[in-house]
Design a protein around this motif. Structure first.
Motif, PDB file in Angstrom:
ATOM      1  N   GLY A   8      36.721 -45.427 -11.218  1.00  0.00           N
ATOM      2  CA  GLY A   8      37.459 -44.881 -12.340  1.00  0.00           C
ATOM      3  C   GLY A   8      37.496 -45.743 -13.588  1.00  0.00           C
ATOM      4  O   GLY A   8      38.055 -45.327 -14.604  1.00  0.00           O
ATOM      5  N   GLY A   9      36.907 -46.926 -13.544  1.00  0.00           N
ATOM      6  CA  GLY A   9      36.888 -47.750 -14.738  1.00  0.00           C
ATOM      7  C   GLY A   9      35.922 -47.205 -15.776  1.00  0.00           C
ATOM      8  O   GLY A   9      35.205 -46.242 -15.543  1.00  0.00           O
ATOM      9  N   PRO A  14      41.491 -47.138 -27.829  1.00  0.00           N
ATOM     10  CA  PRO A  14      42.932 -47.453 -27.832  1.00  0.00           C
ATOM     11  C   PRO A  14      43.768 -46.188 -27.898  1.00  0.00           C
ATOM     12  O   PRO A  14      43.437 -45.247 -28.642  1.00  0.00           O
ATOM     13  CB  PRO A  14      43.091 -48.302 -29.095  1.00  0.00           C
ATOM     14  N   GLY A  15      44.825 -46.162 -27.097  1.00  0.00           N
ATOM     15  CA  GLY A  15      45.675 -44.984 -27.013  1.00  0.00           C
ATOM     16  C   GLY A  15      45.252 -43.998 -25.945  1.00  0.00           C
ATOM     17  O   GLY A  15      45.996 -43.049 -25.647  1.00  0.00           O
ATOM     18  N   GLY A  16      44.079 -44.209 -25.382  1.00  0.00           N
ATOM     19  CA  GLY A  16      43.573 -43.302 -24.363  1.00  0.00           C
ATOM     20  C   GLY A  16      44.123 -43.595 -22.977  1.00  0.00           C
ATOM     21  O   GLY A  16      44.969 -44.471 -22.793  1.00  0.00           O
ATOM     22  N   SER A  17      43.612 -42.844 -22.003  1.00  0.00           N
ATOM     23  CA  SER A  17      44.077 -42.950 -20.620  1.00  0.00           C
ATOM     24  C   SER A  17      42.898 -43.092 -19.674  1.00  0.00           C
ATOM     25  O   SER A  17      41.792 -42.615 -19.947  1.00  0.00           O
ATOM     26  CB  SER A  17      44.876 -41.706 -20.227  1.00  0.00           C
ATOM     27  N   GLN A  81      47.481 -44.943 -12.743  1.00  0.00           N
ATOM     28  CA  GLN A  81      47.372 -44.127 -13.955  1.00  0.00           C
ATOM     29  C   GLN A  81      47.731 -45.002 -15.143  1.00  0.00           C
ATOM     30  O   GLN A  81      48.829 -45.558 -15.196  1.00  0.00           O
ATOM     31  CB  GLN A  81      48.313 -42.929 -13.885  1.00  0.00           C
ATOM     32  N   MET A  82      46.789 -45.128 -16.071  1.00  0.00           N
ATOM     33  CA  MET A  82      46.982 -45.999 -17.224  1.00  0.00           C
ATOM     34  C   MET A  82      46.970 -45.164 -18.493  1.00  0.00           C
ATOM     35  O   MET A  82      45.960 -44.530 -18.815  1.00  0.00           O
ATOM     36  CB  MET A  82      45.867 -47.053 -17.270  1.00  0.00           C
ATOM     37  N   THR A 109      36.649 -53.195 -10.837  1.00  0.00           N
ATOM     38  CA  THR A 109      36.071 -52.201 -11.737  1.00  0.00           C
ATOM     39  C   THR A 109      36.451 -52.573 -13.167  1.00  0.00           C
ATOM     40  O   THR A 109      37.591 -52.951 -13.442  1.00  0.00           O
ATOM     41  CB  THR A 109      36.553 -50.774 -11.383  1.00  0.00           C
ATOM     42  N   GLN A 110      35.475 -52.469 -14.069  1.00  0.00           N
ATOM     43  CA  GLN A 110      35.686 -52.904 -15.449  1.00  0.00           C
ATOM     44  C   GLN A 110      36.405 -51.820 -16.246  1.00  0.00           C
ATOM     45  O   GLN A 110      36.011 -50.651 -16.220  1.00  0.00           O
ATOM     46  CB  GLN A 110      34.345 -53.225 -16.112  1.00  0.00           C
ATOM     47  N   VAL A 111      37.423 -52.229 -16.974  1.00  0.00           N
ATOM     48  CA  VAL A 111      38.101 -51.365 -17.938  1.00  0.00           C
ATOM     49  C   VAL A 111      37.980 -52.032 -19.305  1.00  0.00           C
ATOM     50  O   VAL A 111      38.378 -53.188 -19.476  1.00  0.00           O
ATOM     51  CB  VAL A 111      39.586 -51.169 -17.578  1.00  0.00           C
TER      52      VAL A 111
END
Length: 115
Positions: A8-9, A14-17, A81-82, A109-111
């Motif tokens: 899921g990464g 910015p501001g996203g999920s 959930q981010m 996992t990279q975010v």
């Protein structure tokens, strides 16, 4: 031995999920504490959120109100959930399981949060 596999990464503005998921290779027991950690570039690994089998949560101050940890024992998964992501959330995120004195880690996992 328990295998943990994150997914899921990715790259988000910015501001996203984003929603991270971690699948365990065995059943998640009520005695297990599941958690998410992250390691920003050039920094040490830090706790993001944890969730005990009894439902007690613990969040880093920097993510409170934006991130939510949850677990599905039937599916052997834990999720993060981010929301309202910030550039400072950029890191490699790791799934963690603590049980019976043992500790297991996923591969990460990279975010990346960037415009």
């Amino acid at each position: 031995q328990v295998q943990l596999v994150e997914s899921g990464g990715g790259l988000v503005q910015p501001g996203g999920s984003l929603r991270l998921s971690c699948a365990a290779s065995r059943s998640i027991f009520s005695a297990d504490t599941m958690g998410w950690y992250r390691q920003p570039p050039g920094n040490q690994r830090e706790l993001v959120a944890s969730l005990t089998g009894g439902g007690r949560t613990n969040y880093a101050d920097s993510v409170k109100g934006r991130f939510t940890i949850s677990r599905d024992n039937a599916k052997n998964t834990v999720s993060l959930q981010m929301n309202s992501l910030k550039p400072e959330d950029t890191a490699v995120y790791y799934c963690n399981l603590k049980a019976f004195g043992f500790e297991y880690w996923g591969q990460g996992t990279q975010v990346t949060v960037s415009s």
